[in-house]
Write an enzyme that holds these catalytic residues in place. Structure first.
Site, mmCIF file in Angstrom:
data_model
loop_
_atom_site.group_PDB
_atom_site.id
_atom_site.type_symbol
_atom_site.label_atom_id
_atom_site.label_comp_id
_atom_site.label_asym_id
_atom_site.label_seq_id
_atom_site.Cartn_x
_atom_site.Cartn_y
_atom_site.Cartn_z
ATOM 1 N N CYS A 7 16.405 19.888 -10.896
ATOM 2 C CA CYS A 7 16.827 19.647 -12.282
ATOM 3 C C CYS A 7 15.823 20.133 -13.316
ATOM 4 O O CYS A 7 16.111 20.111 -14.510
ATOM 5 C CB CYS A 7 17.116 18.164 -12.492
ATOM 6 N N CYS A 27 10.835 19.959 -11.136
ATOM 7 C CA CYS A 27 11.739 19.667 -10.012
ATOM 8 C C CYS A 27 12.570 20.910 -9.717
ATOM 9 O O CYS A 27 13.176 21.480 -10.632
ATOM 10 C CB CYS A 27 12.641 18.495 -10.389
ATOM 11 N N GLY A 77 -5.180 -9.028 3.140
ATOM 12 C CA GLY A 77 -5.863 -8.116 2.233
ATOM 13 C C GLY A 77 -5.176 -7.888 0.907
ATOM 14 O O GLY A 77 -5.199 -6.773 0.388
ATOM 15 N N GLU A 90 -11.428 -13.638 -0.502
ATOM 16 C CA GLU A 90 -11.634 -14.582 -1.601
ATOM 17 C C GLU A 90 -10.956 -15.923 -1.348
ATOM 18 O O GLU A 90 -11.150 -16.870 -2.109
ATOM 19 C CB GLU A 90 -11.135 -13.975 -2.917
ATOM 20 N N HIS A 133 5.952 -0.622 -2.606
ATOM 21 C CA HIS A 133 5.484 0.108 -3.798
ATOM 22 C C HIS A 133 5.562 1.622 -3.619
ATOM 23 O O HIS A 133 4.894 2.362 -4.334
ATOM 24 C CB HIS A 133 4.040 -0.307 -4.138
ATOM 25 N N ASN A 183 0.830 -1.202 0.000
ATOM 26 C CA ASN A 183 0.000 0.000 0.000
ATOM 27 C C ASN A 183 0.867 1.256 0.000
ATOM 28 O O ASN A 183 1.955 1.268 0.571
ATOM 29 C CB ASN A 183 -0.935 0.000 1.210
ATOM 30 N N ASP A 188 -0.539 4.229 1.007
ATOM 31 C CA ASP A 188 -1.365 5.218 1.703
ATOM 32 C C ASP A 188 -0.798 5.698 3.037
ATOM 33 O O ASP A 188 -1.321 6.651 3.624
ATOM 34 C CB ASP A 188 -2.792 4.678 1.907
#
Ligand code: OAD
Length: 261
Positions: A156, A153, A193, A221, A125, A108, A110
């Site tokens: 740069c 940026c 999850g 599932e 990630h 996640n 978040d």
């Protein structure tokens, strides 16, 4: 307090958690669903149901339409800023406090595990709250809220992008090495999850099994299984994780009804 959900938790799994020396947890979008963040592959309200990932979450997409990608992530960033960790996140904080070694691997972006109080979090990630530049990966703390989007940026001049891993990009090498090391040494691996559809995260529970760890897969599932070494628990993390904590440590403070989800 009496356990309100005694039938949900295989007793042998609770015993293994109580006795564990090194626990590794892998989380996915499902743990944040009860905080109000849509999962990726839910056919009704998943983020990917409305937006095709190849249009938005790839370097090619950013090159083709940087404004569209920037705006989509800005919308998602604003959405995660308004939500709170839920009982599933808090249960993992409780486990971290009670086992000698603990590593939380999350797909996640978040930041809700850190908001809940988890300390040893490895972001596989990236994190949607962070921004870096497209050409060189310079991390950028702040950028002007007016003017060109995506902003340039300050170092740069290349375009800013979210500091998340896109399809076709490598995961951060240091995070993967830390994950592999933690898995080699763990005796219990909790998979919470995630649909386990995206590599390399999808292989991590099976790597843990190969190293001799007990593995739990908890999502909405999976086929239920109450036998070691591979347990399956089908249901909401915000209910099942607090129940697991309570089954392992009946004296643990209740995490299920603390504060908002
Ligand atoms: P998915 O949307 O693929 O899977 C979410 C999983 O959570 C499913 O197995 C659901 O059954 C389960 N689930 C939903 N609500 C739940 C709840 N309340 N409690 C427990 N489980 C619940 O999301 P991920 O597996 O996280 O990558 O997706 C993996 C990666 O695919 C993401 O990190 C993202 C995406 O492409 C990148 O952006 C690089």
């Amino acid at each position: 307090m009496a356990d309100p959900t005694p039938d949900l938790i295989p007793p042998s799994l609770a015993e293994r958690l109580r006795a564990a020396h090194a626990v590794v947890v892998l989380t996915g979008a499902g743990i944040s669903a009860e905080s109000g963040i849509p999962t990726f592959r839910n056919p009704q309200n998943g983020l990917w149901a409305n937006y095709r990932p190849e249009e938005l979450a790839t370097p090619q997409a950013f090159r083709a339409n940087p404004r569209l990608v920037w705006d989509w992530y800005a919308w998602r960033r604003a959405a995660v800023a308004t939500v709170l960790p839920n009982a599933g996140h808090r249960a993992l904080v409780e486990i971290e406090a009670r086992v000698p070694q603990f590593t939380l691997l999350t797909q996640n972006v978040d930041g809700l595990h850190q908001a809940a109080g988890s300390r040893r979090v490895i972001e596989l990630h990236g994190n949607i709250r962070r921004v870096k530049c497209f050409d060189h990966g310079h991390p950028v703390e702040s950028w002007p809220s007016t003017g060109a989007l995506p902003p340039p940026c300050p170092i740069c001049g290349s375009l800013l992008r979210p500091d998340v891993v896109w399809f076709g990009e490598q995961l951060p090498a240091a995070a993967l090495e830390q994950a592999a090391d933690a898995i080699r040494h763990c005796d219990l691996f909790l998979t919470i999850g995630t649909s386990l559809r995206v590599e390399p995260a999808a292989s991590l529970p099976y790597a843990a099994l190969e190293h001799g760890a007990t593995v739990l897969i908890l999502n909405q599932e999976v086929a239920p299984s109450t036998e070691p070494p591979l347990y399956g628990m089908n249901g909401p993390a915000g209910t099942l994780l607090p129940a697991l904590v309570h089954a392992a440590w009946p004296d643990a403070p209740a995490v299920g009804d603390a504060h908002g989800a």
